[in-house]
Design a protein around this motif. Structure first.
Motif, PDB file in Angstrom:
ATOM      1  N   GLU A 147      -0.343  -8.614   6.198  1.00 52.43           N
ATOM      2  CA  GLU A 147       0.667  -8.413   6.815  1.00 52.43           C
ATOM      3  C   GLU A 147       0.578  -7.125   7.800  1.00 52.43           C
ATOM      4  O   GLU A 147       0.618  -7.263   8.859  1.00 52.43           O
ATOM      5  CB  GLU A 147       1.593  -8.671   6.067  1.00 52.43           C
ATOM      6  CG  GLU A 147       2.073  -9.492   5.218  1.00 52.43           C
ATOM      7  CD  GLU A 147       2.225 -10.972   6.162  1.00 52.43           C
ATOM      8  OE1 GLU A 147       2.761 -10.441   7.043  1.00 52.43           O
ATOM      9  OE2 GLU A 147       2.281 -11.959   5.516  1.00 52.43           O
ATOM     10  N   ILE A 148       0.000  -6.174   7.219  1.00 50.25           N
ATOM     11  CA  ILE A 148      -0.360  -4.573   8.450  1.00 50.25           C
ATOM     12  C   ILE A 148      -1.228  -4.682   8.908  1.00 50.25           C
ATOM     13  O   ILE A 148      -1.701  -3.271   9.670  1.00 50.25           O
ATOM     14  CB  ILE A 148       0.203  -4.012   7.375  1.00 50.25           C
ATOM     15  CG1 ILE A 148       2.326  -4.253   7.182  1.00 50.25           C
ATOM     16  CG2 ILE A 148       0.721  -1.997   8.132  1.00 50.25           C
ATOM     17  CD1 ILE A 148       2.036  -3.108   6.082  1.00 50.25           C
ATOM     18  N   GLY A 149      -2.902  -4.906   7.781  1.00 44.98           N
ATOM     19  CA  GLY A 149      -4.064  -4.757   8.724  1.00 44.98           C
ATOM     20  C   GLY A 149      -4.200  -3.109   8.126  1.00 44.98           C
ATOM     21  O   GLY A 149      -5.059  -2.540   8.668  1.00 44.98           O
ATOM     22  N   VAL A 150      -3.893  -3.200   6.774  1.00 43.23           N
ATOM     23  CA  VAL A 150      -4.332  -1.360   6.713  1.00 43.23           C
ATOM     24  C   VAL A 150      -4.993  -1.789   4.720  1.00 43.23           C
ATOM     25  O   VAL A 150      -4.406  -2.836   4.170  1.00 43.23           O
ATOM     26  CB  VAL A 150      -3.545  -0.310   6.404  1.00 43.23           C
ATOM     27  CG1 VAL A 150      -2.776  -0.228   7.727  1.00 43.23           C
ATOM     28  CG2 VAL A 150      -1.641  -1.139   5.573  1.00 43.23           C
ATOM     29  N   GLU A 151      -5.330  -0.471   4.935  1.00 41.92           N
ATOM     30  CA  GLU A 151      -6.073  -0.843   2.657  1.00 41.92           C
ATOM     31  C   GLU A 151      -4.736  -0.034   2.570  1.00 41.92           C
ATOM     32  O   GLU A 151      -4.215   0.603   3.029  1.00 41.92           O
ATOM     33  CB  GLU A 151      -7.150  -0.267   2.922  1.00 41.92           C
ATOM     34  CG  GLU A 151      -8.413  -0.725   3.379  1.00 41.92           C
ATOM     35  CD  GLU A 151      -8.624  -2.213   2.273  1.00 41.92           C
ATOM     36  OE1 GLU A 151      -8.593  -2.076   1.249  1.00 41.92           O
ATOM     37  OE2 GLU A 151      -8.911  -2.886   2.809  1.00 41.92           O
ATOM     38  N   PRO A 152      -5.243  -0.096   1.496  1.00 42.63           N
ATOM     39  CA  PRO A 152      -3.927   1.021   0.137  1.00 42.63           C
ATOM     40  C   PRO A 152      -4.780   2.191   0.335  1.00 42.63           C
ATOM     41  O   PRO A 152      -4.932   2.716   0.800  1.00 42.63           O
ATOM     42  CB  PRO A 152      -3.665   0.230  -1.864  1.00 42.63           C
ATOM     43  CG  PRO A 152      -4.787  -1.047  -0.866  1.00 42.63           C
ATOM     44  CD  PRO A 152      -5.414  -0.939  -0.217  1.00 42.63           C
ATOM     45  N   GLY A 153      -2.661   2.976   0.351  1.00 41.24           N
ATOM     46  CA  GLY A 153      -2.899   4.330   0.371  1.00 41.24           C
ATOM     47  C   GLY A 153      -3.912   5.256  -0.917  1.00 41.24           C
ATOM     48  O   GLY A 153      -3.714   4.230  -1.753  1.00 41.24           O
ATOM     49  N   THR A 154      -3.846   6.419  -0.518  1.00 47.32           N
ATOM     50  CA  THR A 154      -4.135   7.403  -1.451  1.00 47.32           C
ATOM     51  C   THR A 154      -3.942   7.205  -2.921  1.00 47.32           C
ATOM     52  O   THR A 154      -4.114   6.733  -4.022  1.00 47.32           O
ATOM     53  CB  THR A 154      -4.123   9.022  -1.206  1.00 47.32           C
ATOM     54  OG1 THR A 154      -4.999   8.696   0.233  1.00 47.32           O
ATOM     55  CG2 THR A 154      -4.747   9.734  -2.391  1.00 47.32           C
ATOM     56  N   GLU A 155      -2.066   7.046  -3.167  1.00 48.07           N
ATOM     57  CA  GLU A 155      -1.451   7.070  -3.942  1.00 48.07           C
ATOM     58  C   GLU A 155      -2.210   5.479  -4.864  1.00 48.07           C
ATOM     59  O   GLU A 155      -2.583   5.372  -6.396  1.00 48.07           O
ATOM     60  CB  GLU A 155       0.063   7.345  -4.046  1.00 48.07           C
ATOM     61  CG  GLU A 155       0.688   7.535  -5.761  1.00 48.07           C
ATOM     62  CD  GLU A 155       1.829   7.914  -5.295  1.00 48.07           C
ATOM     63  OE1 GLU A 155       2.796   8.323  -6.335  1.00 48.07           O
ATOM     64  OE2 GLU A 155       2.324   7.887  -4.437  1.00 48.07           O
ATOM     65  N   LEU A 156      -1.722   4.319  -4.461  1.00 53.20           N
ATOM     66  CA  LEU A 156      -2.499   3.459  -4.444  1.00 53.20           C
ATOM     67  C   LEU A 156      -3.799   3.293  -5.673  1.00 53.20           C
ATOM     68  O   LEU A 156      -3.921   2.480  -6.551  1.00 53.20           O
ATOM     69  CB  LEU A 156      -1.997   2.023  -4.065  1.00 53.20           C
ATOM     70  CG  LEU A 156      -0.578   1.275  -3.675  1.00 53.20           C
ATOM     71  CD1 LEU A 156      -0.324   0.648  -2.190  1.00 53.20           C
ATOM     72  CD2 LEU A 156      -0.622   0.375  -5.685  1.00 53.20           C
ATOM     73  N   ARG A 157      -4.290   3.634  -4.884  1.00 51.92           N
ATOM     74  CA  ARG A 157      -6.140   3.650  -4.994  1.00 51.92           C
ATOM     75  C   ARG A 157      -6.168   4.578  -6.585  1.00 51.92           C
ATOM     76  O   ARG A 157      -6.491   4.336  -7.635  1.00 51.92           O
ATOM     77  CB  ARG A 157      -7.261   3.987  -3.978  1.00 51.92           C
ATOM     78  CG  ARG A 157      -7.486   3.368  -2.577  1.00 51.92           C
ATOM     79  CD  ARG A 157      -8.358   3.274  -1.657  1.00 51.92           C
ATOM     80  NE  ARG A 157      -8.398   5.051  -1.342  1.00 51.92           N
ATOM     81  CZ  ARG A 157      -7.450   5.563  -0.279  1.00 51.92           C
ATOM     82  NH1 ARG A 157      -6.684   4.660   0.076  1.00 51.92           N
ATOM     83  NH2 ARG A 157      -7.889   6.878   0.255  1.00 51.92           N
ATOM     84  N   ALA A 158      -5.035   5.428  -5.988  1.00 51.49           N
ATOM     85  CA  ALA A 158      -5.405   6.624  -7.402  1.00 51.49           C
ATOM     86  C   ALA A 158      -5.666   6.278  -9.282  1.00 51.49           C
ATOM     87  O   ALA A 158      -5.775   6.007  -9.247  1.00 51.49           O
ATOM     88  CB  ALA A 158      -4.731   7.724  -6.752  1.00 51.49           C
ATOM     89  N   ILE A 159      -3.747   5.556  -8.805  1.00 49.09           N
ATOM     90  CA  ILE A 159      -2.588   4.452 -10.135  1.00 49.09           C
ATOM     91  C   ILE A 159      -3.963   3.907 -10.594  1.00 49.09           C
ATOM     92  O   ILE A 159      -4.599   3.218 -11.678  1.00 49.09           O
ATOM     93  CB  ILE A 159      -2.438   4.365  -9.689  1.00 49.09           C
ATOM     94  CG1 ILE A 159      -0.917   3.990 -11.025  1.00 49.09           C
ATOM     95  CG2 ILE A 159      -1.842   3.247  -8.949  1.00 49.09           C
ATOM     96  CD1 ILE A 159      -1.037   5.208 -12.176  1.00 49.09           C
ATOM     97  N   HIS A 160      -4.728   2.856  -9.815  1.00 43.14           N
ATOM     98  CA  HIS A 160      -5.628   2.115  -9.931  1.00 43.14           C
ATOM     99  C   HIS A 160      -6.978   2.005 -11.020  1.00 43.14           C
ATOM    100  O   HIS A 160      -7.567   1.530 -11.384  1.00 43.14           O
ATOM    101  CB  HIS A 160      -6.438   0.819  -8.879  1.00 43.14           C
ATOM    102  CG  HIS A 160      -6.885  -0.222  -8.217  1.00 43.14           C
ATOM    103  ND1 HIS A 160      -8.083  -0.241  -8.311  1.00 43.14           N
ATOM    104  CD2 HIS A 160      -6.712  -1.184  -8.661  1.00 43.14           C
ATOM    105  CE1 HIS A 160      -9.109  -1.108  -8.689  1.00 43.14           C
ATOM    106  NE2 HIS A 160      -8.537  -1.992  -9.258  1.00 43.14           N
TER     107      HIS A 160
END
Length: 620
Positions: free
Chosen positions: A224-237
């Motif tokens: 929908e937006i054409g971006v990867e998850p941000g730093t906080e989302l990647r970190a919690i993952h």
């Protein structure tokens, strides 16, 4: 009185809800509320009301809208003022829901940063409880929605995120699933909600579901937006993949703060301004106040009110007495300038915030509302012996939330009004300085040799100042600043035609400006009476003569004169007689020439010239 834009436009006056049915008037009121206390230019208002396409008749139509809005709002309509080039509405910050929301947001954020999640969650809940629907929902203005409604909607989501963070720190993760799933569906672009949902699932032992949520949000962001998850989302993952044990930790361990309580430091505040080194006279008033403020055995707190006109030295007396009774108040002295003679007085809620900080309460533990702050403040004063000095109060309503409740405490209040509706208050009204006190003061403040070398010139200065401490201080300051001047030269300048009030200025000390504050606060009828009655030639007159000059019935005239007495612009040497002090007489005549019509002035002078016998007191 309450004004609200967090939902449909709302005005509540003494529990009565006021409705603005006309759409354009709602836009006008909303535009004024958003810039409360500021003059909004008429052209800007027209652009807002007509969405940048005002008609040719916009100026006239806007005036009609303002007139109808004032009428429709009842007492609240009096808050709308016409100013040069525009309009403004006078609304205290605590009366405006958007301001209260912002304050609660800031306090909640501070509590969260200090590791007090229970307090933070309560503050965020209170902030969210102010919302009654989308901001400005019934205000048809694209400009206002772009500038304010969208900003407020973002702020509401920020508070909601912070509130959920506090709940997670408190271990309430199991109760948040439903709300977080709705929020991620409604606002999929806000990554923080996804982070919180993943955290809540993981802490509930649902690791696989948390990882599935990450795949869901990653797919949405990419498609929908054409971006990867941000730093906080990647970190919690990553932390969930590694089963990071720290992810199970709740609020940071900070002793009492972890349990939602705070240990308050013992603080002895001393907020008084310095005493004046040249304070002179007022011996009787000082002795009376000192004895009352230090007396024991009271069942209720003592409240003393020092009331006087502009420049009468009431603040100097209060500060002097407060220093004198310091030993009788070992737990400290609180002081606040209430700015009651300014256009925007200090709100009690603001004063309470400062007092609580001075008493050692951390900012993150201070409640948002006035009633809650007053309760905490009085609890902090219980069992202690403090003096509270409240300078320049506008009225009793401003003072009441700031008064202590413990009988060991005392309060010293100053104001231009008498505040007679403060139950049980002891009233002190300083008289004008005697000639002897005034000469001593001039000598002390200007340097002993400046006035004592020419007693006749000193007497002339005292006479022209009429015993007004502010005028005397200005004379002393001007002499001290001009070593080449003699007292005689200054006296000659003051008595030159038409220059008296111009000469009674030194830096920010200004007799005319002090009088302006009281005159401008009068209602129009009383202000007109104050000006026109000064044109008769004599400083004193009886109520019957005043009625003839004003062309009003005696009962109405007497009410106007009593309002002037209450404002300390007239005195009453005896029943039925009213008198101007010398400087106020000069000021009133000057203001009449500036503000009143020539016809009004001529009529007042003609009526005054016809007064005879007992109607006039000719003594000056």
């Amino acid at each position: 009185m309450e004004f609200g834009i967090l939902g449909p436009l709302q005005i509540r006056d003494d529990a009565e809800l006021r409705v603005v049915p006309a759409a354009k008037q709602r836009v006008l009121l909303a535009a004024l509320l958003i810039r409360r206390g500021q003059v909004v230019p008429a052209g800007q208002l027209a652009d807002t009301v007509w969405d940048t396409r005002p008609p040719r008749s916009a100026s006239t139509t806007l005036r009609n809208y303002v007139m109808r809005l004032r009428k429709g709002l009842g007492p609240a309509g009096e808050r709308i003022e016409t100013r040069a080039g525009g309009y403004l509405i006078n609304v205290d910050p605590d009366e405006f829901d958007a301001h209260r929301f912002t304050v609660l947001q800031e306090l909640g954020g501070e509590a969260l940063r200090h590791g007090v999640p229970a307090r933070a969650a309560a503050l965020f809940d209170e902030a969210l409880g102010l919302w009654r629907g989308p901001a400005l929902v019934d205000v048809d203005s694209d400009a206002l929605h772009r500038a304010e409604a969208e900003r407020l909607a973002e702020a509401r989501l920020d508070v909601l995120e912070s509130k959920l963070e506090a709940e997670l720190q408190l271990g309430h993760h199991a109760a948040l699933f439903g709300e977080l799933r709705l929020l991620t569906a409604a606002h999929p672009e806000r990554e923080r909600f996804w982070v919180q949902l993943m955290t809540a699932l993981y802490r509930s032992g649902r690791q696989s579901e948390a990882l599935a949520v990450y795949r869901q949000v990653r797919r949405f962001l990419g498609e929908e937006i054409g971006v990867e998850p941000g730093t906080e989302l990647r970190a919690i993952h990553q932390r969930i993949l590694c089963a990071d044990p720290d992810l199970d930790e709740l609020a940071p361990r900070q002793g009492a703060a972890e349990r939602g309580t705070l240990h308050l430091a013992t603080v002895t505040p001393f907020q008084l301004p310095p005493d004046l080194p040249d304070f002179t006279g007022r011996a009787a008033e000082t002795a009376d106040l000192t004895a009352r403020l230090t007396a024991g055995g009271r069942r209720v707190p003592l409240v003393a009110v020092v009331s006087g006109g502009p420049g009468s030295g009431k603040s100097a007396l209060a500060v002097h007495v407060a220093h004198a009774v310091r030993a009788g108040h070992p737990d400290g002295i609180l002081y606040a300038d209430l700015r009651g003679t300014h256009r925007e007085p200090t709100a009690p809620c603001t004063v309470l915030h400062g007092f609580l900080l001075a008493l050692g309460v951390p900012a993150c533990a201070i409640p948002g509302g006035t009633a809650e702050r007053t309760a905490l403040y009085r609890s902090m004063l219980a069992g202690r012996r403090l003096l509270v000095v409240l300078d320049d109060a506008r009225d009793a309503a401003q003072v009441r939330p700031l008064l202590p409740a413990d009988p060991a405490n005392t309060a010293l209040v100053t104001g231009r009004g008498r505040l007679t509706d403060l139950a049980g208050a002891h009233l002190v009204q300083p008289a004008a300085m005697s000639d002897r006190e005034a000469r001593i003061f001039l000598a002390r403040a200007s340097g002993q040799t400046r006035t004592t070398g020419d007693p006749h010139a000193a007497a002339a200065l005292v006479r022209v100042c009429g015993g007004l401490p502010l005028a005397l201080r200005i004379c002393a300051a001007r002499l001290a600043a001009r070593p080449s001047w003699t007292a005689r030269e200054l006296a000659d300048r003051l008595t030159a035609d038409g220059r008296l009030l111009d000469e009674l200025r030194a830096g920010d000390l200004d007799v005319r400006a002090a009088f302006d504050g009281t005159h401008d606060a009068l209602d129009p009828a009383a202000a007109r009476a104050f000006r026109l009655l000064a044109l008769g030639g004599a400083p004193s007159l009886r109520v019957e003569a005043a009625a003839r000059i004003l062309g009003e019935p005696v009962p109405l005239t007497e009410r106007l004169l009593e309002r002037l007495v209450a404002a300390h612009l007239l005195s009453t040497p005896e029943a039925g007689e009213y008198r101007y002090d010398d400087l106020l007489l000069v000021y009133a005549r000057e203001q009449s020439l500036r503000l009143d019509s020539e016809l009004d002035r001529r009529r007042a002078q003609e009526q005054a010239a016809q007064r005879t016998g007992p109607l006039v007191a000719m003594a000056c």
